[in-house]
Design a protein around this motif. Structure first.
Motif, PDB file in Angstrom:
ATOM      1  N   ALA A   2       0.848  -1.189   0.000  1.00 26.33           N
ATOM      2  CA  ALA A   2       0.000   0.000   0.000  1.00 26.33           C
ATOM      3  C   ALA A   2       0.884   1.240   0.000  1.00 26.33           C
ATOM      4  CB  ALA A   2      -0.893  -0.004   1.225  1.00 26.33           C
ATOM      5  N   VAL A   3       0.673   2.086  -0.992  1.00 24.97           N
ATOM      6  CA  VAL A   3       1.477   3.303  -1.113  1.00 24.97           C
ATOM      7  C   VAL A   3       0.682   4.476  -0.562  1.00 24.97           C
ATOM      8  CG1 VAL A   3       2.647   4.851  -2.717  1.00 24.97           C
ATOM      9  CG2 VAL A   3       2.673   2.400  -3.122  1.00 24.97           C
ATOM     10  N   HIS A   4       1.348   5.278   0.250  1.00 30.07           N
ATOM     11  CA  HIS A   4       0.752   6.489   0.803  1.00 30.07           C
ATOM     12  C   HIS A   4       1.540   7.695   0.339  1.00 30.07           C
ATOM     13  CE1 HIS A   4      -1.328   4.451   4.474  1.00 30.07           C
ATOM     14  NE2 HIS A   4      -1.972   4.264   3.346  1.00 30.07           N
ATOM     15  N   LEU A   5       0.834   8.793   0.115  1.00 33.25           N
ATOM     16  CA  LEU A   5       1.494  10.077  -0.106  1.00 33.25           C
ATOM     17  C   LEU A   5       1.489  10.769   1.241  1.00 33.25           C
ATOM     18  CD1 LEU A   5      -0.143  11.240  -3.439  1.00 33.25           C
ATOM     19  CD2 LEU A   5       2.021  10.063  -3.112  1.00 33.25           C
ATOM     20  N   ARG A   6       2.673  11.040   1.768  1.00 33.59           N
ATOM     21  CA  ARG A   6       2.765  11.613   3.115  1.00 33.59           C
ATOM     22  C   ARG A   6       3.853  12.657   3.180  1.00 33.59           C
ATOM     23  NH1 ARG A   6       5.619   6.473   5.891  1.00 33.59           N
ATOM     24  NH2 ARG A   6       3.563   5.613   5.675  1.00 33.59           N
ATOM     25  N   LEU A   7       3.842  13.422   4.271  1.00 34.61           N
ATOM     26  CA  LEU A   7       4.877  14.421   4.507  1.00 34.61           C
ATOM     27  C   LEU A   7       5.998  13.798   5.317  1.00 34.61           C
ATOM     28  CD1 LEU A   7       2.668  17.512   5.360  1.00 34.61           C
ATOM     29  CD2 LEU A   7       3.880  17.057   3.247  1.00 34.61           C
ATOM     30  N   ARG A   8       7.215  14.091   4.914  1.00 39.16           N
ATOM     31  CA  ARG A   8       8.408  13.599   5.589  1.00 39.16           C
ATOM     32  C   ARG A   8       9.101  14.793   6.224  1.00 39.16           C
ATOM     33  NH1 ARG A   8      13.880  12.734   3.579  1.00 39.16           N
ATOM     34  NH2 ARG A   8      14.786  11.017   4.753  1.00 39.16           N
ATOM     35  N   ARG A   9       9.315  14.755   7.543  1.00 37.46           N
ATOM     36  CA  ARG A   9       9.887  15.897   8.280  1.00 37.46           C
ATOM     37  C   ARG A   9      11.360  16.034   7.948  1.00 37.46           C
ATOM     38  NH1 ARG A   9      11.504  19.709  11.530  1.00 37.46           N
ATOM     39  NH2 ARG A   9      10.382  20.283  13.375  1.00 37.46           N
ATOM     40  N   MET A  10      11.733  17.255   7.564  1.00 39.72           N
ATOM     41  CA  MET A  10      13.136  17.580   7.299  1.00 39.72           C
ATOM     42  C   MET A  10      13.391  18.942   7.917  1.00 39.72           C
ATOM     43  SD  MET A  10      13.446  16.319   3.320  1.00 39.72           S
ATOM     44  CE  MET A  10      12.646  17.748   2.682  1.00 39.72           C
ATOM     45  N   GLY A  11      14.535  19.506   7.707  1.00 37.34           N
ATOM     46  CA  GLY A  11      14.835  20.835   8.215  1.00 37.34           C
ATOM     47  C   GLY A  11      15.400  20.791   9.615  1.00 37.34           C
ATOM     48  N   ALA A  12      15.708  21.963  10.133  1.00 41.56           N
ATOM     49  CA  ALA A  12      16.335  22.092  11.444  1.00 41.56           C
ATOM     50  C   ALA A  12      15.283  22.173  12.542  1.00 41.56           C
ATOM     51  CB  ALA A  12      17.208  23.335  11.475  1.00 41.56           C
ATOM     52  N   LYS A  13      15.773  22.141  13.767  1.00 36.36           N
ATOM     53  CA  LYS A  13      14.891  22.282  14.920  1.00 36.36           C
ATOM     54  C   LYS A  13      14.203  23.644  14.859  1.00 36.36           C
ATOM     55  CE  LYS A  13      15.148  22.256  19.955  1.00 36.36           C
ATOM     56  NZ  LYS A  13      16.067  22.151  21.097  1.00 36.36           N
ATOM     57  N   LYS A  15      12.518  24.878  12.647  1.00 39.08           N
ATOM     58  CA  LYS A  15      12.424  25.386  11.281  1.00 39.08           C
ATOM     59  C   LYS A  15      12.045  24.234  10.359  1.00 39.08           C
ATOM     60  CE  LYS A  15      15.768  28.997  12.089  1.00 39.08           C
ATOM     61  NZ  LYS A  15      17.105  29.499  11.824  1.00 39.08           N
ATOM     62  N   PRO A  16      10.781  23.809  10.401  1.00 36.91           N
ATOM     63  CA  PRO A  16      10.399  22.610   9.654  1.00 36.91           C
ATOM     64  C   PRO A  16      10.318  22.832   8.154  1.00 36.91           C
ATOM     65  CG  PRO A  16       8.478  23.601  10.630  1.00 36.91           C
ATOM     66  CD  PRO A  16       9.668  24.378  11.132  1.00 36.91           C
ATOM     67  N   ILE A  17      10.706  21.804   7.454  1.00 34.46           N
ATOM     68  CA  ILE A  17      10.501  21.681   6.023  1.00 34.46           C
ATOM     69  C   ILE A  17      10.002  20.258   5.837  1.00 34.46           C
ATOM     70  CG2 ILE A  17      11.586  21.637   3.753  1.00 34.46           C
ATOM     71  CD1 ILE A  17      13.740  23.491   4.885  1.00 34.46           C
ATOM     72  N   TYR A  18       9.002  20.087   4.999  1.00 36.74           N
ATOM     73  CA  TYR A  18       8.461  18.758   4.773  1.00 36.74           C
ATOM     74  C   TYR A  18       8.647  18.379   3.319  1.00 36.74           C
ATOM     75  CZ  TYR A  18       6.221  19.343   9.278  1.00 36.74           C
ATOM     76  OH  TYR A  18       5.983  19.554  10.615  1.00 36.74           O
ATOM     77  N   GLY A  19       9.038  17.143   3.098  1.00 37.30           N
ATOM     78  CA  GLY A  19       9.112  16.614   1.751  1.00 37.30           C
ATOM     79  C   GLY A  19       7.874  15.770   1.512  1.00 37.30           C
ATOM     80  N   LEU A  20       7.237  15.952   0.369  1.00 41.87           N
ATOM     81  CA  LEU A  20       6.088  15.135   0.011  1.00 41.87           C
ATOM     82  C   LEU A  20       6.625  13.905  -0.699  1.00 41.87           C
ATOM     83  CD1 LEU A  20       3.058  14.713  -0.204  1.00 41.87           C
ATOM     84  CD2 LEU A  20       3.108  16.030  -2.303  1.00 41.87           C
ATOM     85  N   VAL A  21       6.378  12.740  -0.139  1.00 43.22           N
ATOM     86  CA  VAL A  21       6.942  11.508  -0.677  1.00 43.22           C
ATOM     87  C   VAL A  21       5.860  10.460  -0.889  1.00 43.22           C
ATOM     88  CG1 VAL A  21       9.210  11.857   0.355  1.00 43.22           C
ATOM     89  CG2 VAL A  21       7.489  10.565   1.598  1.00 43.22           C
ATOM     90  N   ALA A  22       6.131   9.566  -1.813  1.00 41.83           N
ATOM     91  CA  ALA A  22       5.325   8.363  -1.985  1.00 41.83           C
ATOM     92  C   ALA A  22       6.089   7.262  -1.261  1.00 41.83           C
ATOM     93  CB  ALA A  22       5.177   8.034  -3.460  1.00 41.83           C
ATOM     94  N   ALA A  23       5.460   6.658  -0.260  1.00 37.31           N
ATOM     95  CA  ALA A  23       6.153   5.664   0.557  1.00 37.31           C
ATOM     96  C   ALA A  23       5.246   4.478   0.826  1.00 37.31           C
ATOM     97  CB  ALA A  23       6.592   6.282   1.878  1.00 37.31           C
ATOM     98  N   ASP A  24       5.863   3.336   1.027  1.00 36.40           N
ATOM     99  CA  ASP A  24       5.131   2.152   1.469  1.00 36.40           C
ATOM    100  C   ASP A  24       4.588   2.451   2.862  1.00 36.40           C
ATOM    101  OD1 ASP A  24       4.301  -0.325   2.407  1.00 36.40           O
ATOM    102  OD2 ASP A  24       5.903  -1.398   1.380  1.00 36.40           O
ATOM    103  N   SER A  25       3.360   2.070   3.112  1.00 36.29           N
ATOM    104  CA  SER A  25       2.723   2.408   4.391  1.00 36.29           C
ATOM    105  C   SER A  25       3.410   1.741   5.577  1.00 36.29           C
ATOM    106  CB  SER A  25       1.253   2.009   4.360  1.00 36.29           C
ATOM    107  OG  SER A  25       1.132   0.609   4.194  1.00 36.29           O
ATOM    108  N   ARG A  26       4.203   0.710   5.336  1.00 37.19           N
ATOM    109  CA  ARG A  26       4.888   0.025   6.437  1.00 37.19           C
ATOM    110  C   ARG A  26       6.160   0.738   6.877  1.00 37.19           C
ATOM    111  NH1 ARG A  26       5.124  -5.550   3.273  1.00 37.19           N
ATOM    112  NH2 ARG A  26       5.649  -4.009   1.702  1.00 37.19           N
TER     113      ARG A  26
END
Length: 128
Positions: A2-13, A15-26
């Motif tokens: 199952a593939v989910h489109l989710r936000l991946r937390r990046m950036g500094a403390k 100072k958030p930046i999120y990457g939008l990724v397609a990832a396996d739900s597991r």
């Protein structure tokens, strides 16, 4: 898989930046992913065009393959015109008093009204 489109937390403390990724739900939130398809910079002004950068073709591809976006990603994709507006869940009513507490409150209110009427009644009789 199952593939989910989710936000991946990046950036500094702080100072958030999120990457939008397609990832396996597991996979974990910040763990392995299949493909990065965009960035989200929440600290930029809402009117800034660089606040949400997206590869539209890849997002459309993953949606056509049945990838499920998270609630936040669905809202972001709606702003880009790729999805219908997601339904917002109805708020829970757990904060409201239960039935017995409501009955007690009504009884107290009724007693207070009766006491007020009783206090007003003798003053009316004294005037006559």
């Amino acid at each position: 898989m199952a593939v989910h489109l989710r936000l991946r937390r990046m950036g500094a403390k702080k100072k958030p930046i999120y990457g939008l990724v397609a990832a396996d739900s597991r996979f974990p939130r910040d763990g392995r992913y299949i493909e990065k398809i965009g960035n989200y910079y929440p600290l930029l002004a809402k009117t800034d065009e660089n606040r949400f950068v997206l590869k539209k073709e890849r997002a459309e591809y993953w949606l056509s393959q049945g990838a499920q976006p998270t609630d936040r990603v669905a809202r972001l994709l709606h702003t880009q015109g790729l999805m219908d507006k997601p339904k917002t869940p109805t708020p829970s009513k757990k904060h409201l008093p239960k039935a017995k507490a409501q009955q007690r409150a009504e009884e107290k209110k009724k007693i207070a009204e009766d006491a007020k009427k009783a206090a007003d009644a003798p003053s009316d009789a004294a005037k006559e």
